[in-house]
Scaffold this active site. Structure first.
Site, PDB file in Angstrom:
ATOM      1  N   ASP A  91       2.597   4.172   2.614  1.00  7.20           N
ATOM      2  CA  ASP A  91       2.322   3.410   0.749  1.00  7.20           C
ATOM      3  C   ASP A  91       1.322   2.474   0.582  1.00  7.20           C
ATOM      4  OD1 ASP A  91       3.348   2.479  -1.192  1.00  7.20           O
ATOM      5  OD2 ASP A  91       3.793   0.638  -0.303  1.00  7.20           O
ATOM      6  N   SER A  94       1.603  -1.346  -0.358  1.00  7.20           N
ATOM      7  CA  SER A  94       2.245  -2.600   0.757  1.00  7.20           C
ATOM      8  C   SER A  94       1.922  -2.688   2.054  1.00  7.20           C
ATOM      9  CB  SER A  94       4.138  -1.943   1.118  1.00  7.20           C
ATOM     10  OG  SER A  94       4.476  -0.921   1.496  1.00  7.20           O
ATOM     11  N   ASN A  96       3.665  -3.785   5.148  1.00 12.86           N
ATOM     12  CA  ASN A  96       3.872  -4.065   6.707  1.00 12.86           C
ATOM     13  C   ASN A  96       4.722  -1.967   7.117  1.00 12.86           C
ATOM     14  OD1 ASN A  96       4.730  -6.676   4.498  1.00 12.86           O
ATOM     15  ND2 ASN A  96       4.902  -7.231   7.677  1.00 12.86           N
ATOM     16  N   TRP A  98       7.795  -0.758   8.115  1.00 15.31           N
ATOM     17  CA  TRP A  98       8.842  -1.398   9.380  1.00 15.31           C
ATOM     18  C   TRP A  98       9.935   0.137   9.704  1.00 15.31           C
ATOM     19  CZ3 TRP A  98      13.120  -0.070   5.757  1.00 15.31           C
ATOM     20  CH2 TRP A  98      13.031   0.334   4.650  1.00 15.31           C
ATOM     21  N   TYR A 135      13.790  -8.390  -2.293  1.00 16.71           N
ATOM     22  CA  TYR A 135      13.287  -7.323  -3.569  1.00 16.71           C
ATOM     23  C   TYR A 135      14.029  -8.475  -4.766  1.00 16.71           C
ATOM     24  CZ  TYR A 135      11.622  -4.297  -0.566  1.00 16.71           C
ATOM     25  OH  TYR A 135      10.923  -3.788   0.505  1.00 16.71           O
ATOM     26  N   ASP A 278      -2.023   3.534  -6.048  1.00 16.04           N
ATOM     27  CA  ASP A 278      -0.604   2.945  -4.915  1.00 16.04           C
ATOM     28  C   ASP A 278       0.466   4.744  -4.911  1.00 16.04           C
ATOM     29  OD1 ASP A 278       1.811   2.528  -4.246  1.00 16.04           O
ATOM     30  OD2 ASP A 278       2.416   0.858  -6.081  1.00 16.04           O
ATOM     31  N   THR A 281       4.794   4.874  -5.309  1.00 13.66           N
ATOM     32  CA  THR A 281       5.131   5.946  -6.202  1.00 13.66           C
ATOM     33  C   THR A 281       4.621   6.872  -7.429  1.00 13.66           C
ATOM     34  OG1 THR A 281       6.360   4.860  -8.400  1.00 13.66           O
ATOM     35  CG2 THR A 281       3.883   4.449  -8.551  1.00 13.66           C
TER      36      THR A 281
END
Length: 394
Positions: A91, A94, A96, A98, A135, A278, A281
């Site tokens: 992505d 963003s 991070n 995880w 969020y 991005d 999405t």
């Protein structure tokens, strides 16, 4: 004119150079989800607004965890020694990394997920710092770990990432449980990283694991083959012509200045607007007022939930839709009807939904160029020179 011996020598030099360049590139195969398995585009749009700190104009009851539960493209990485396999969304919106932790709640979101088991890794280093991403409906929470990350034949040592334990909300738990991937690997800049954790690709750069501080996305639409992500350089066989580069306006998101976004001669960008590349999405999202006017100009019908439906959903009708032109640094990038329309299945019937969704963010006007744009134009993310390059996909 060159002699035949000289020509053969030059040819051998070119072939050798291409082989060397190819050897320095590391490739990640991407898998693509079918739209039939996606949540409605309006849910994705509301989640996207939450991701960028904005609002969504529409009637959706709950903000989902993030738009990633519908992200089309994901690939495999390894964590620890020996590597534990995880499917993640790469992505660029963003920063991070995880994945689910082994002690996450087994009766909810991570029931069928691959889970990070630190006790099985010889390179695990305890960190223990609490981790939480906010969020719209709560926070994804867990703790950070340090371990080895492998991807595309590369190995990054002692990467800090998050092992997620809890996901907010019953609906979010269900959606993530049904998703085809395990976690997220952020590819944006460290400025937006939660906990100021260094992104994985930046770690690869710092540890001199890549030949060049560049990665490239080549996304495919249609079929399970999602294309690939190239790490450590540029693969010119994936696009036509020379890429057009735009400088990053701020090292946070992959954001840049847009000249215009026009349909039938009318500019929907305004005197100035910002674009963001991005890969997390599939949408093309922009200011809600501008998107409403644009969808009306396309003949799309607004329905409950903020979506716009194109009633005539035949291939011929989509091909006849007017082109939309996004201009960057004076160069036009044209999207035709099939490029900006999502063809989905609704109760077993084919349905055409405009890929343009309205979101309003405090730093706007902002246009999110998601996979509908990136799949048509190969996209080069040049970390070293803080710029993004676009070229027609080959």
């Amino acid at each position: 004119f060159f002699s035949s011996h000289t020509m053969r020598f030059l040819l051998l030099v070119c072939v050798a150079a291409l082989a060397l360049a190819s050897a320095e590139l590391h490739r990640m195969k991407l898998h693509r989800l079918d739209h039939h398995h996606h949540a409605p585009p309006a849910i994705r749009a509301k989640a996207l607004a939450a991701k960028y700190g904005g609002t969504f104009v529409g009637d959706v009851p709950e903000v989902p965890l993030m738009n990633y539960q519908d992200a089309q493209y994901y690939g495999e990485i390894g964590l620890g020694t020996p590597p534990q396999a995880f499917k993640v969304v790469f992505d660029t919106g963003s920063s991070n990394l995880w994945v689910p932790a082994k002690n996450c709640s087994l009766i909810s979101w991570c029931l069928l997920k691959n889970k990070y088991r630190w006790t099985d890794s010889s390179t695990y280093v305890p960190n223990g710092t609490a981790f939480a991403i906010q969020y719209g409906s709560g926070a994804l929470s867990g703790f950070t770990c340090d371990d080895t990350v492998t991807l595309g034949g590369l190995k990054a040592d002692r990467v800090t990432f998050a092992a997620a334990v809890k996901v907010p909300g019953i609906l979010n738990n269900l959606r993530f449980a049904l998703a085809k991937f395990d976690g997220i690997m952020g590819m944006a800049f460290s400025a937006i990283s939660v906990g100021h954790v260094e992104p994985v690709f930046q770690t690869l750069i710092d540890q001199h694991k890549v030949a060049a501080p560049v990665f490239q996305f080549d996304l495919k639409r249609g079929g399970a083959d999602g294309g690939e992500m190239v790490l450590g350089g540029v693969d010119p066989t994936k696009f036509r012509g020379a890429p057009a580069y735009v400088p990053v306006s701020h090292k946070s998101y992959w954001a840049f200045d847009m000249d215009s976004l026009s349909l039938n001669g009318l500019d929907y960008c305004g005197p100035k607007c910002t674009g963001i590349a991005d890969t997390g999405t599939s949408l093309l999202a922009g200011p809600s007022a501008a998107v409403k006017q644009l969808n009306q100009a396309l003949g799309a019908i607004d329905i409950i939930g903020g979506e716009a439906i194109i009633l005539n959903c035949t291939d011929e009708a989509l091909a006849a839709l007017p082109p939309i032109t996004i201009q960057l640094k004076g160069k036009p990038f044209v999207l035709n009807g099939p490029d900006y329309v999502l063809v989905v299945s609704a109760q077993g019937k084919r349905q055409c939904v405009s890929g343009f969704m309205g979101i309003d963010v405090p730093a706007g006007p902002l246009w999110i160029l998601g996979d509908l744009f990136i799949s048509k134009f190969a996209t080069i993310f040049d970390v070293g020179n803080a710029r993004v390059g676009f070229a027609p996909a080959a």
